[in-house]
Design a protein around this motif. Structure first.
Motif, PDB file in Angstrom:
ATOM      1  N   ASP A   1       0.859  -1.188   0.000  1.00 26.00           N
ATOM      2  CA  ASP A   1       0.000   0.000   0.000  1.00 26.00           C
ATOM      3  C   ASP A   1       0.891   1.232   0.000  1.00 26.00           C
ATOM      4  O   ASP A   1       1.868   1.288   0.750  1.00 26.00           O
ATOM      5  CB  ASP A   1      -0.902  -0.011   1.240  1.00 26.00           C
ATOM      6  N   ALA A   2       0.568   2.205  -0.837  1.00 26.43           N
ATOM      7  CA  ALA A   2       1.372   3.427  -0.912  1.00 26.43           C
ATOM      8  C   ALA A   2       1.267   4.254   0.368  1.00 26.43           C
ATOM      9  O   ALA A   2       2.149   5.076   0.660  1.00 26.43           O
ATOM     10  CB  ALA A   2       0.934   4.272  -2.108  1.00 26.43           C
ATOM     11  N   ASP A   3       0.205   4.028   1.139  1.00 30.40           N
ATOM     12  CA  ASP A   3       0.009   4.737   2.413  1.00 30.40           C
ATOM     13  C   ASP A   3       0.751   3.991   3.518  1.00 30.40           C
ATOM     14  O   ASP A   3       0.320   2.922   3.957  1.00 30.40           O
ATOM     15  CB  ASP A   3      -1.476   4.819   2.734  1.00 30.40           C
ATOM     16  N   ILE A   4       1.863   4.558   3.970  1.00 31.42           N
ATOM     17  CA  ILE A   4       2.681   3.859   4.958  1.00 31.42           C
ATOM     18  C   ILE A   4       1.941   3.665   6.273  1.00 31.42           C
ATOM     19  O   ILE A   4       2.183   2.696   7.002  1.00 31.42           O
ATOM     20  CB  ILE A   4       4.021   4.590   5.185  1.00 31.42           C
ATOM     21  N   ALA A   5       1.019   4.570   6.603  1.00 23.32           N
ATOM     22  CA  ALA A   5       0.240   4.430   7.842  1.00 23.32           C
ATOM     23  C   ALA A   5      -0.606   3.153   7.802  1.00 23.32           C
ATOM     24  O   ALA A   5      -0.740   2.444   8.808  1.00 23.32           O
ATOM     25  CB  ALA A   5      -0.652   5.647   8.052  1.00 23.32           C
ATOM     26  N   THR A   6      -1.171   2.866   6.626  1.00 24.28           N
ATOM     27  CA  THR A   6      -1.942   1.629   6.464  1.00 24.28           C
ATOM     28  C   THR A   6      -1.035   0.419   6.638  1.00 24.28           C
ATOM     29  O   THR A   6      -1.388  -0.546   7.331  1.00 24.28           O
ATOM     30  CB  THR A   6      -2.612   1.580   5.076  1.00 24.28           C
ATOM     31  N   CYS A   7       0.128   0.463   6.020  1.00 25.24           N
ATOM     32  CA  CYS A   7       1.085  -0.641   6.129  1.00 25.24           C
ATOM     33  C   CYS A   7       1.461  -0.900   7.580  1.00 25.24           C
ATOM     34  O   CYS A   7       1.488  -2.046   8.042  1.00 25.24           O
ATOM     35  CB  CYS A   7       2.345  -0.334   5.319  1.00 25.24           C
ATOM     36  N   GLU A   8       1.749   0.183   8.296  1.00 28.33           N
ATOM     37  CA  GLU A   8       2.194   0.033   9.684  1.00 28.33           C
ATOM     38  C   GLU A   8       1.081  -0.450  10.595  1.00 28.33           C
ATOM     39  O   GLU A   8       1.303  -1.304  11.465  1.00 28.33           O
ATOM     40  CB  GLU A   8       2.761   1.362  10.180  1.00 28.33           C
ATOM     41  N   SER A   9      -0.136   0.067  10.406  1.00 28.02           N
ATOM     42  CA  SER A   9      -1.239  -0.344  11.278  1.00 28.02           C
ATOM     43  C   SER A   9      -1.614  -1.803  11.034  1.00 28.02           C
ATOM     44  O   SER A   9      -1.879  -2.557  11.991  1.00 28.02           O
ATOM     45  CB  SER A   9      -2.459   0.561  11.072  1.00 28.02           C
ATOM     46  N   LEU A  10      -1.629  -2.228   9.766  1.00 23.88           N
ATOM     47  CA  LEU A  10      -1.935  -3.629   9.475  1.00 23.88           C
ATOM     48  C   LEU A  10      -0.814  -4.540   9.968  1.00 23.88           C
ATOM     49  O   LEU A  10      -1.073  -5.646  10.448  1.00 23.88           O
ATOM     50  CB  LEU A  10      -2.138  -3.827   7.973  1.00 23.88           C
ATOM     51  N   SER A  11       0.415  -4.065   9.868  1.00 22.54           N
ATOM     52  CA  SER A  11       1.547  -4.854  10.348  1.00 22.54           C
ATOM     53  C   SER A  11       1.423  -5.113  11.839  1.00 22.54           C
ATOM     54  O   SER A  11       1.624  -6.232  12.313  1.00 22.54           O
ATOM     55  CB  SER A  11       2.854  -4.126  10.037  1.00 22.54           C
ATOM     56  N   VAL A  12       1.058  -4.081  12.593  1.00 24.30           N
ATOM     57  CA  VAL A  12       0.859  -4.242  14.043  1.00 24.30           C
ATOM     58  C   VAL A  12      -0.279  -5.217  14.315  1.00 24.30           C
ATOM     59  O   VAL A  12      -0.169  -6.110  15.166  1.00 24.30           O
ATOM     60  CB  VAL A  12       0.569  -2.876  14.709  1.00 24.30           C
ATOM     61  N   LEU A  13      -1.387  -5.052  13.587  1.00 24.42           N
ATOM     62  CA  LEU A  13      -2.547  -5.940  13.759  1.00 24.42           C
ATOM     63  C   LEU A  13      -2.160  -7.398  13.558  1.00 24.42           C
ATOM     64  O   LEU A  13      -2.478  -8.259  14.392  1.00 24.42           O
ATOM     65  CB  LEU A  13      -3.628  -5.545  12.749  1.00 24.42           C
ATOM     66  N   PHE A  14      -1.451  -7.681  12.467  1.00 26.21           N
ATOM     67  CA  PHE A  14      -1.095  -9.060  12.151  1.00 26.21           C
ATOM     68  C   PHE A  14      -0.043  -9.614  13.120  1.00 26.21           C
ATOM     69  O   PHE A  14      -0.093 -10.784  13.488  1.00 26.21           O
ATOM     70  CB  PHE A  14      -0.596  -9.159  10.711  1.00 26.21           C
ATOM     71  N   ARG A  15       0.892  -8.783  13.520  1.00 32.45           N
ATOM     72  CA  ARG A  15       1.926  -9.252  14.455  1.00 32.45           C
ATOM     73  C   ARG A  15       1.337  -9.592  15.816  1.00 32.45           C
ATOM     74  O   ARG A  15       1.799 -10.510  16.493  1.00 32.45           O
ATOM     75  CB  ARG A  15       3.041  -8.215  14.579  1.00 32.45           C
ATOM     76  N   LEU A  16       0.311  -8.852  16.224  1.00 31.16           N
ATOM     77  CA  LEU A  16      -0.367  -9.171  17.480  1.00 31.16           C
ATOM     78  C   LEU A  16      -1.056 -10.525  17.410  1.00 31.16           C
ATOM     79  O   LEU A  16      -1.285 -11.177  18.438  1.00 31.16           O
ATOM     80  CB  LEU A  16      -1.396  -8.085  17.825  1.00 31.16           C
TER      81      LEU A  16
END
Length: 211
Positions: free
Chosen positions: A21-36
Motif C-alpha cells: 500500500d502506498a500509504d505507509i500508515a496503512t502498512c504500519e497499522s496492518l503490520s501491528v494488527l497481524f503481528r499481534l
C-alpha cells in the motif's frame, strides 16, 4: 492462556503476510494488527519495493491496494497468483469500486475490502483463507494424511476431528461441520491426544507437523 491461543500462535508464527500500500500508515497499522496475531509481516509502498521483498522471501498471504502509486494493484495481484494459484490475496480499495472488485475476484482475489478496514472481518476471512489454503496443500500433495505413531489407532471419526483441528477449527466449528455437539468433539479430541501422546493442543500440532 488456553490451548486455542497457543494453537493460533504456533500456527501463525512462521506465516508471512506481505502488505502492499502506498500509504505507509496503512502498512504500519496492518503490520501491528497481524503481528499481534502472531504473524510475521513485511510491507511495500511501491512496485519496486514489492519486487525486492518478494525476492527476499515469498509470503503466505498478500494484502494489496488496488492502486499502489502509479502501479495498478491488479497487476500485482496477477504476479502474486502466478507464484501459487491458491495464494490468499486480499485487495484494498480507498472507496467501493464494483467493477474493479469484480475483476479482482475473477483474477483470484480472496476478498476485496474498502477502507476504513473492518479489522475483525479481515482477520476472520484471513484465517478462513489460510485453512482452505492448507487443505488444498494437503490435497495437492496426494491428500497426505497425518502419519505419526498412533495414527493407525484412530477411528474414522477421530481422524475427521484431527483433520479439522489441524485446519484450525474450534470445537464448536468442528461440531457444526460434523453435525455433532462441541462436547462430543471435545471427547474425540481428548482420545486423539491420548492415542498420539499429546499433552495439549500445541503439543498435538508439533506432533502433526513433525509427522
Amino acid at each position: 492462556m488456553n490451548d486455542d491461543f497457543y494453537y493460533h500462535s504456533f500456527m501463525n508464527r512462521d506465516r508471512l503476510i506481505h502488505i502492499v500500500d502506498a500509504d505507509i500508515a496503512t502498512c504500519e497499522s496492518l503490520s501491528v494488527l497481524f503481528r499481534l496475531e502472531g504473524f510475521q509481516t513485511t510491507f511495500s509502498i511501491d512496485a519496486e519495493q514489492f519486487a525486492i521483498n518478494l525476492d527476499r522471501r515469498r509470503p503466505d498471504v498478500f494484502v494489496i491496494n488496488m492502486r499502489v502509486g502509479e502501479e495498478n494493484g491488479l497487476s500485482l495481484l496477477r504476479r502474486a497468483k502466478a507464484i501459487r494459484a491458491s495464494m490468499p490475496v486480499f485487495m484494498l480499495t480507498e472507496e467501493p469500486q464494483i467493477a474493479a472488485a469484480v475483476t479482482a475476484m475473477k483474477l483470484g482475489a480472496t476478498d476485496v475490502l474498502s477502507k476504513p478496514i473492518d479489522t475483525e472481518y479481515l482477520l476472520t476471512v484471513l484465517r478462513d483463507a489460510l485453512r482452505v489454503d492448507a487443505g488444498m496443500g494437503m490435497m495437492q500433495s496426494g491428500r497426505r494424511q497425518v502419519e505419526v505413531r498412533g495414527f493407525a489407532q484412530l477411528t474414522p471419526r477421530e481422524r475427521q476431528v484431527l483433520q479439522l483441528i489441524t485446519n484450525g477449527q474450534s470445537n464448536k466449528e468442528a461440531g457444526r461441520e460434523l453435525g455433532i455437539s462441541p462436547r462430543t468433539i471435545e471427547v474425540h479430541r481428548a482420545r486423539v491426544m491420548e492415542k498420539l501422546g499429546a499433552r495439549n493442543t500445541a503439543d498435538l500440532m508439533r506432533i502433526v507437523l513433525a509427522g
